[in-house]
Design an enzyme around this catalytic site. Structure first.
Site, PDB file in Angstrom:
ATOM      1  CB  CYS A 158     -14.632 -45.831 -12.008  1.00 50.09           C
ATOM      2  SG  CYS A 158     -15.767 -44.538 -11.501  1.00 50.09           S
ATOM      3  CG  HIS A 283     -10.713 -43.841 -16.287  1.00 47.01           C
ATOM      4  ND1 HIS A 283     -11.583 -44.882 -16.083  1.00 47.01           N
ATOM      5  CD2 HIS A 283     -11.067 -42.878 -15.387  1.00 47.01           C
ATOM      6  CE1 HIS A 283     -12.414 -44.586 -15.095  1.00 47.01           C
ATOM      7  NE2 HIS A 283     -12.129 -43.372 -14.668  1.00 47.01           N
ATOM      8  CG  HIS A 317     -17.690 -43.144 -15.963  1.00 44.29           C
ATOM      9  ND1 HIS A 317     -17.434 -44.487 -15.718  1.00 44.29           N
ATOM     10  CD2 HIS A 317     -16.810 -42.458 -15.194  1.00 44.29           C
ATOM     11  CE1 HIS A 317     -16.452 -44.589 -14.843  1.00 44.29           C
ATOM     12  NE2 HIS A 317     -16.057 -43.382 -14.511  1.00 44.29           N
TER      13      HIS A 317
END
Length: 388
Positions: A158, A283, A317
């Protein structure tokens, strides 16, 4: 040190591709997640952040380039194509690099072909292993654009898209490149949706970061690209901070020390103090462990007065694209003078330190924005952008 500027930006996600639409949705709190059973073998519909726009066709004949992931990257490239062509004319194709972060590449296309193989015993002609190589998006863009400087992929889960921007800055500062096309792209596939489901990290509702009711992530897809060079423009990449927890393969260090180190390192690199940050893109995955760790780290570095938000309820995400997409949102926020709304149910988790979750703000003066990306294995990065 050589200064590096983000001269051009393009993004496409569930929020759309037009920057005016993206801004309006980030302020209004209206996400565009769709419920889909396509990527989940259990059959229940999950909220998925799909790109709704038609994608540009692949301009090359070789079958290895024909993936949805490359189509998404090529679609993003279209709006900055004149700027890319101007770069080639100015610097020459040998002096331009391409660095693209991804974590899925073209796996979704090969999932389809492997399913056919399981049913029929033969792979279709469309199958090519190269579609799912992590370097494929960068190599495809290099071939399609005629660029022959350094071309490579970054795959650090990520944090990939943000790491690509950091790599681009190093290429420019070292004198290897005069300009770099950098960013991230990831498309939806069963591997990631079912993989995160097996980790019990998927929410069956819209994700709810930093709420006491948070239940996990929504998976999304996106592409975000930048042109990075020494040529002065109004957005500069001034700070990069990186750290590695090496705490657990999929869980963050609960102390938040890795996140604290990379935010602090980014501030030091930018030569500013925490109070100079006007917006912090979290995040903010809405998993129990990430939000617990990040709230602790942000509270320690920034207290609770710095406006911050997670934009993942809007975009999902987007995995390897997330770091680049959220840097693009910071780029847009600085350019347009707004702070994205933190979209959640408003139910505070009393076990988390208080941080400055934003209600959304328009027509404000922003100079510095920080974007966090925290990946599996404790692979952390913070980027700081400055409006010049």
């Amino acid at each position: 040190m050589t200064r590096c500027f983000l001269n051009s930006m393009s993004m496409i996600s569930a929020l759309g591709a037009e920057t005016s639409d993206v801004k309006n949705r980030l302020l209004s709190g209206l996400p565009k997640l769709a419920f889909s059973q396509k990527y989940h073998s259990a059959g229940n519909a999950l909220p998925i952040a799909l790109v709704q726009e038609a994608l540009a066709p692949i301009p090359l004949d070789d079958q290895k380039w024909h993936s949805r992931n490359n189509q998404l990257a090529w679609t993003a490239a279209q709006s900055i194509l004149p700027d890319i062509q101007a770069l080639i004319s100015t610097f020459g194709k040998e002096r331009i690099g391409i660095v693209i972060g991804t974590s899925t590449s073209g796996i979704s296309d090969n999932e389809h072909d492997m399913h056919i193989n399981a049913q029929s015993g033969a792979l279709p002609d469309s199958y090519h292993y190269g579609k799912q190589e992590m370097g494929a998006p960068a190599s495809f863009l290099g071939a399609a654009l005629g660029v022959c400087g350094p071309v490579f992929g970054v795959s650090t889960a990520c944090s990939s898209g943000a790491k690509a921007l950091a790599s681009a800055r190093r290429l420019i500062r070292s004198g290897v490149c005069d300009a770099v096309i950098a960013g991230g792209v990831d498309t939806l596939c069963k591997l990631t949706v079912q993989g995160f489901s097996s980790l019990e990290a998927i929410s069956e509702e819209q994700c709810n970061p930093f709420s006491v009711n948070r239940k996990g992530i929504n998976i999304g897809e996106a592409a975000a690209l930048f042109i990075i060079s020494k040529d002065k423009s109004d957005i500069e990449l001034v700070g990069v901070g990186e750290s590695s927890d090496a705490h657990h393969i999929s869980a963050p260090d609960p102390s938040g020390q890795g996140a604290i180190r990379c935010m602090t390192a980014a501030l030091k690199d930018a030569n500013i103090t925490p109070d100079k940050i006007h917006y912090l893109n979290l995040h903010g995955t809405a998993t129990q462990l990430n939000d617990q760790m990040e709230a602790k780290a942000v509270a320690e570095v920034f207290g609770n007065n710095t406006p911050c938000s997670s934009t993942k309820p809007f975009t999902g995400h987007t995995l390897g694209a997330a770091g680049a997409l959220e840097a693009a949102i910071c780029w847009l926020a600085l350019k347009e003078g707004f702070i994205p709304k933190h979209l959640w149910d408003g139910c505070h988790d009393d076990s988390l330190p208080s941080i400055g979750l934003s209600e959304g703000e328009q027509n404000c003066t922003l100079q510095y924005a920080l974007s966090n990306s925290f990946a599996f294995g404790g692979n952390n990065i913070s980027l700081i952008l400055r409006k010049v």
